[in-house]
Design a protein around this motif. Structure first.
Motif, PDB file in Angstrom:
ATOM      1  N   GLU A 296       7.928   9.626   1.877  1.00  0.00           N
ATOM      2  CA  GLU A 296       8.458   9.747   0.515  1.00  0.00           C
ATOM      3  C   GLU A 296       8.928   8.394   0.004  1.00  0.00           C
ATOM      4  N   GLU A 297       9.579   7.618   0.866  1.00  0.00           N
ATOM      5  CA  GLU A 297      10.020   6.283   0.474  1.00  0.00           C
ATOM      6  C   GLU A 297       8.819   5.398   0.149  1.00  0.00           C
TER       7      GLU A 297
ATOM      8  N   LYS B  76       7.871   5.656  -3.429  1.00  0.00           N
ATOM      9  CA  LYS B  76       8.707   4.859  -4.320  1.00  0.00           C
ATOM     10  C   LYS B  76       8.248   3.399  -4.346  1.00  0.00           C
ATOM     11  N   ARG B  77       7.852   2.891  -3.189  1.00  0.00           N
ATOM     12  CA  ARG B  77       7.366   1.507  -3.154  1.00  0.00           C
ATOM     13  C   ARG B  77       6.056   1.376  -3.936  1.00  0.00           C
TER      14      ARG B  77
ATOM     15  N   ALA C 253       6.949   1.064  -7.474  1.00  0.00           N
ATOM     16  CA  ALA C 253       7.578  -0.222  -7.772  1.00  0.00           C
ATOM     17  C   ALA C 253       6.565  -1.343  -7.885  1.00  0.00           C
TER      18      ALA C 253
END
Length: 220
Positions: free
Chosen positions: A205-206, A209-210, A213
């Motif tokens: 999940e992280e 996000k990257r 970004a």
């Protein structure tokens, strides 16, 4: 012989080798793939930072009475395999690897460090400090995507491959090193590889996000 809690030397050993190999691979990518001398110097700076992090962890191993060579040895095969399977073919793949790949690894090491002493957690945080790596990669990849939107699909697939290979090797390491796997589990529940799998899902999940970004959109 170190008197550190079980798993700490394993954690520091795998982190030390991760930082050492990151330095070596980034230095190689800077030399072979950077399109300009400015880019070569910029990635070289990031590589030098990784080497500084390696020395930080190596020195802690020394202070604990552990042999850094022996502490790193159990992890060389898995980490070397990851780098061999994710060798970038061009500059943009190298940037995505520096950002996404290193970020995934950092999530794993921070998760392991949740169950160690405060001093070790602080050291892990220092060794995983971003130090401008994100800004360097994000700026250049976003600019490239703005100039050539067709890059998005290829680089998004590359990023997905990076996270898949990273999690595969991390699971392999955790399963093979029981004392390290203990640090990934709730102390009240003991080692549970299914629980470790859930943790890896959170890391994925992280990764999403990257991706956002850096401007990569899966399926675009």
């Amino acid at each position: 012989m170190t008197d550190s809690p079980p798993g700490v030397v394993d954690l520091l050993g795998v982190l030390a080798y991760a930082e050492l190999t990151a330095f070596l691979r980034m230095a190689e990518d800077a030399s072979l793939l950077a399109p300009t001398l400015t880019d070569r110097a910029a990635l070289g700076d990031v590589a030098a930072t990784e080497y500084g992090h390696f020395r930080l962890v190596r020195d802690r191993l020394d202070s604990l009475g552990a042999d850094p060579e022996q502490a790193m040895a159990p992890f060389t095969e898995a980490l070397d395999a990851w780098h061999a399977q994710t060798r970038p073919s061009d500059w943009y793949e190298a940037l995505v690897k520096a950002y996404v790949g290193t970020g995934i690894a950092g999530d794993f090491y921070r998760e392991v460090a949740r169950h160690v002493d405060a001093s070790t957690r602080e050291l892990v945080d220092q060794a995983l400090a971003d130090d401008g790596r994100s800004e360097f990669a994000v700026e250049r990849v976003r600019q490239a995507l703005a100039e050539d939107p067709k890059l998005n699909g290829r680089l998004a697939l590359w990023a997905r491959r990076l996270v898949g290979e990273a999690l595969s090797q991390a699971y392999r390491v955790a399963a093979a090193r029981p004392e390290l796997a203990v640090l990934l589990a709730d102390p009240a529940e003991g080692v549970d590889l299914a629980g470790i799998g859930k943790m890896f899902a959170q890391i994925t999940e992280e990764h999403g996000k990257r991706m956002a970004a850096i401007g990569l959109t899966p399926g675009a």
